[in-house]
Design an enzyme around this catalytic site. Structure first.
Site, mmCIF file in Angstrom:
data_model
loop_
_atom_site.group_PDB
_atom_site.id
_atom_site.type_symbol
_atom_site.label_atom_id
_atom_site.label_comp_id
_atom_site.label_asym_id
_atom_site.label_seq_id
_atom_site.Cartn_x
_atom_site.Cartn_y
_atom_site.Cartn_z
ATOM 1 N N SER A 1 32.086 47.008 -19.145
ATOM 2 C CA SER A 1 31.074 46.006 -19.473
ATOM 3 C C SER A 1 29.724 46.236 -18.790
ATOM 4 O O SER A 1 29.047 45.277 -18.425
ATOM 5 C CB SER A 1 31.590 44.596 -19.175
ATOM 6 O OG SER A 1 32.694 44.298 -19.994
ATOM 7 N N GLY B 1 35.246 45.931 -22.087
ATOM 8 C CA GLY B 1 35.047 45.191 -23.334
ATOM 9 C C GLY B 1 35.190 43.690 -23.179
ATOM 10 O O GLY B 1 35.471 42.977 -24.153
ATOM 11 N N GLU C 1 42.408 52.993 -22.657
ATOM 12 C CA GLU C 1 42.879 52.720 -24.028
ATOM 13 C C GLU C 1 43.874 53.784 -24.484
ATOM 14 O O GLU C 1 44.790 53.497 -25.250
ATOM 15 C CB GLU C 1 41.664 52.622 -24.978
ATOM 16 C CG GLU C 1 40.929 51.307 -24.769
ATOM 17 C CD GLU C 1 39.447 51.346 -25.069
ATOM 18 O OE1 GLU C 1 38.970 52.293 -25.712
ATOM 19 O OE2 GLU C 1 38.747 50.398 -24.626
ATOM 20 N N GLY D 1 30.754 51.752 -22.663
ATOM 21 C CA GLY D 1 31.339 51.654 -23.998
ATOM 22 C C GLY D 1 30.373 50.955 -24.942
ATOM 23 O O GLY D 1 29.426 51.549 -25.460
ATOM 24 N N GLY D 2 30.599 49.669 -25.137
ATOM 25 C CA GLY D 2 29.846 48.870 -26.113
ATOM 26 C C GLY D 2 28.332 49.075 -26.072
ATOM 27 O O GLY D 2 27.699 49.285 -27.114
ATOM 28 N N HIS E 1 41.576 57.755 -20.408
ATOM 29 C CA HIS E 1 40.951 56.442 -20.603
ATOM 30 C C HIS E 1 42.040 55.381 -20.730
ATOM 31 O O HIS E 1 43.107 55.643 -21.290
ATOM 32 C CB HIS E 1 40.076 56.475 -21.862
ATOM 33 C CG HIS E 1 39.226 55.248 -21.987
ATOM 34 N ND1 HIS E 1 39.708 54.068 -22.503
ATOM 35 C CD2 HIS E 1 37.952 55.006 -21.620
ATOM 36 C CE1 HIS E 1 38.745 53.157 -22.458
ATOM 37 N NE2 HIS E 1 37.670 53.695 -21.927
ATOM 38 N N GLU F 1 37.461 52.546 -13.872
ATOM 39 C CA GLU F 1 37.302 51.585 -14.955
ATOM 40 C C GLU F 1 38.387 50.517 -14.863
ATOM 41 O O GLU F 1 39.474 50.699 -15.423
ATOM 42 C CB GLU F 1 37.412 52.296 -16.302
ATOM 43 C CG GLU F 1 36.377 53.380 -16.505
ATOM 44 C CD GLU F 1 36.015 53.513 -17.974
ATOM 45 O OE1 GLU F 1 34.841 53.314 -18.296
ATOM 46 O OE2 GLU F 1 36.910 53.766 -18.792
ATOM 47 N N ASN G 1 30.569 56.266 -24.078
ATOM 48 C CA ASN G 1 31.825 56.462 -24.804
ATOM 49 C C ASN G 1 31.787 55.617 -26.072
ATOM 50 O O ASN G 1 31.903 54.398 -26.013
ATOM 51 C CB ASN G 1 32.986 56.040 -23.887
ATOM 52 C CG ASN G 1 34.328 56.029 -24.605
ATOM 53 O OD1 ASN G 1 34.454 56.550 -25.715
ATOM 54 N ND2 ASN G 1 35.335 55.429 -23.968
ATOM 55 N N TRP G 2 31.628 56.291 -27.202
ATOM 56 C CA TRP G 2 31.488 55.550 -28.466
ATOM 57 C C TRP G 2 32.816 55.026 -29.000
ATOM 58 O O TRP G 2 32.837 54.281 -29.964
ATOM 59 C CB TRP G 2 30.850 56.460 -29.526
ATOM 60 C CG TRP G 2 29.375 56.653 -29.345
ATOM 61 C CD1 TRP G 2 28.573 56.099 -28.372
ATOM 62 C CD2 TRP G 2 28.511 57.439 -30.166
ATOM 63 N NE1 TRP G 2 27.277 56.505 -28.551
ATOM 64 C CE2 TRP G 2 27.212 57.323 -29.647
ATOM 65 C CE3 TRP G 2 28.716 58.232 -31.297
ATOM 66 C CZ2 TRP G 2 26.117 57.979 -30.228
ATOM 67 C CZ3 TRP G 2 27.634 58.887 -31.866
ATOM 68 C CH2 TRP G 2 26.342 58.749 -31.331
ATOM 69 N N LYS G 3 33.925 55.484 -28.436
ATOM 70 C CA LYS G 3 35.249 55.076 -28.951
ATOM 71 C C LYS G 3 35.322 55.367 -30.453
ATOM 72 O O LYS G 3 34.776 56.364 -30.894
ATOM 73 C CB LYS G 3 35.501 53.608 -28.607
ATOM 74 C CG LYS G 3 35.218 53.349 -27.111
ATOM 75 C CD LYS G 3 35.728 52.052 -26.607
ATOM 76 C CE LYS G 3 35.433 51.955 -25.103
ATOM 77 N NZ LYS G 3 35.972 50.775 -24.473
HETATM 78 P P1 PGA Z 1 32.776 48.764 -22.219
HETATM 79 O O1 PGA Z 1 33.742 50.036 -22.217
HETATM 80 O O2 PGA Z 1 31.466 49.217 -21.612
HETATM 81 O O3 PGA Z 1 32.643 48.379 -23.659
HETATM 82 O O4 PGA Z 1 33.437 47.705 -21.388
HETATM 83 C C1 PGA Z 1 33.788 50.939 -21.144
HETATM 84 C C2 PGA Z 1 34.792 52.022 -21.398
HETATM 85 O O5 PGA Z 1 35.851 51.731 -21.965
HETATM 86 O O6 PGA Z 1 34.560 53.213 -21.068
#
Ligand code: PGA
Length: 246
Positions: free
Chosen positions: A210, A170, A98, A231-232, A96, A164, A10-12
């Site tokens: 993470s 993050g 966020e 994500g990251g 998600h 999640e 997930n590149w956000k």
């Molecule tokens: P993260 O994000 O790996 O940066 O913690 C995961 C996500 O939000 O899907």
């Protein structure tokens, strides 16, 4: 039945067109032989078309990070499932944390979006997870009941779930493999209650929060964990490839 792992990136809100192209130039050869799992990358909307083109003829699939539930209409700024499908995507992330935290997404909205995704022929990755460790079970129960429990058996068979925990996203504080496996087992128990043992056994539950190349192997060693939503660490082709090739 063997559940085929799904490793999602997930590149956000990261990467423009040029960065998307250069990511895939590096990433493609690194996962050429990775046949043990499904690989799905979720770039921002504007990058979807170029990402589909860049992965054409490979095993890498492309998905969107969100959708709106209406098919079309006067909904300024929104994108429908059929538009996402038409560009060549196979998947879409729904609910998600966020989206829930910053954009007011509710469990009811997550259900509508999940249904819209299925209607458009997309595989929804339905996200759930608690904000604080102490009330995990209550939150997961409510999220499951409202956003997933209302699906039909046929619809449930076509979704992927992502667990999640918000405290792990993050933060560099991934859940321990045991804690993640316990939460997955709890979610699978909910699935069994609503859809029966076979459906619960078949559904893939991904862990997100993470994930890095360092802990991918120990997390995947848990039979309850069927892949990741990263994500990251999905932004860098080498680090994401080493998670895919755990
Ligand atoms: P993260 O994000 O790996 O940066 O913690 C995961 C996500 O939000 O899907």
């Amino acid at each position: 039945m063997m559940r085929i792992p799904v490793i999602g990136g997930n590149w956000k809100m990261y990467k423009d067109l040029a960065e998307t192209t250069s990511f895939f130039e590096s990433f493609r050869p690194l996962v050429e032989r990775s046949e043990h799992c499904e690989i799905v990358i979720f770039p921002p909307f504007l990058d979807l078309e170029i990402a589909v083109t860049a992965t054409c003829g490979t095993r890498i699939q492309i998905g969107a990070q969100d959708l709106y539930w209406a098919k079309e209409g006067a909904f300024t700024g929104e994108v429908s499932g059929s538009m996402i499908r038409a560009v060549g995507c196979s998947h879409v992330i729904v609910g998600h944390s966020e989206r829930r935290q910053y954009f007011g997404e509710t469990n009811e909205g997550v259900l509508k979006k999940t249904l819209a995704a299925l209607d458009s022929g997309l595989t929804p990755i339905v996200c759930m997870g608690e904000r604080e460790k102490k009330n995990a079970k209550a939150v997961l129960t409510e999220q499951f009941r409202c956003a997933i429990g209302a699906l039909s058996a046929g619809q449930f068979a076509r979704i992927v779930i992502a667990y999640e925990p918000v405290w792990a996203i993050g933060t560099s504080e991934a859940a321990t493999p045991e804690d993640a496996a316990n939460a997955h087992q709890f979610i699978r128990g909910q699935a069994k209650g609503s859809f029966g043992a076979e459906a619960a056994n078949n559904v893939r539950i991904l862990y997100g929060g993470s994930v890095t190349p360092n802990d991918a192997k120990s997390l995947m060693a848990q039979s309850e964990i069927d892949g990741f939503l990263v994500g990251g660490a999905s932004l860098d082709p080498v680090s994401f490839a080493s998670i895919v090739n755990f």
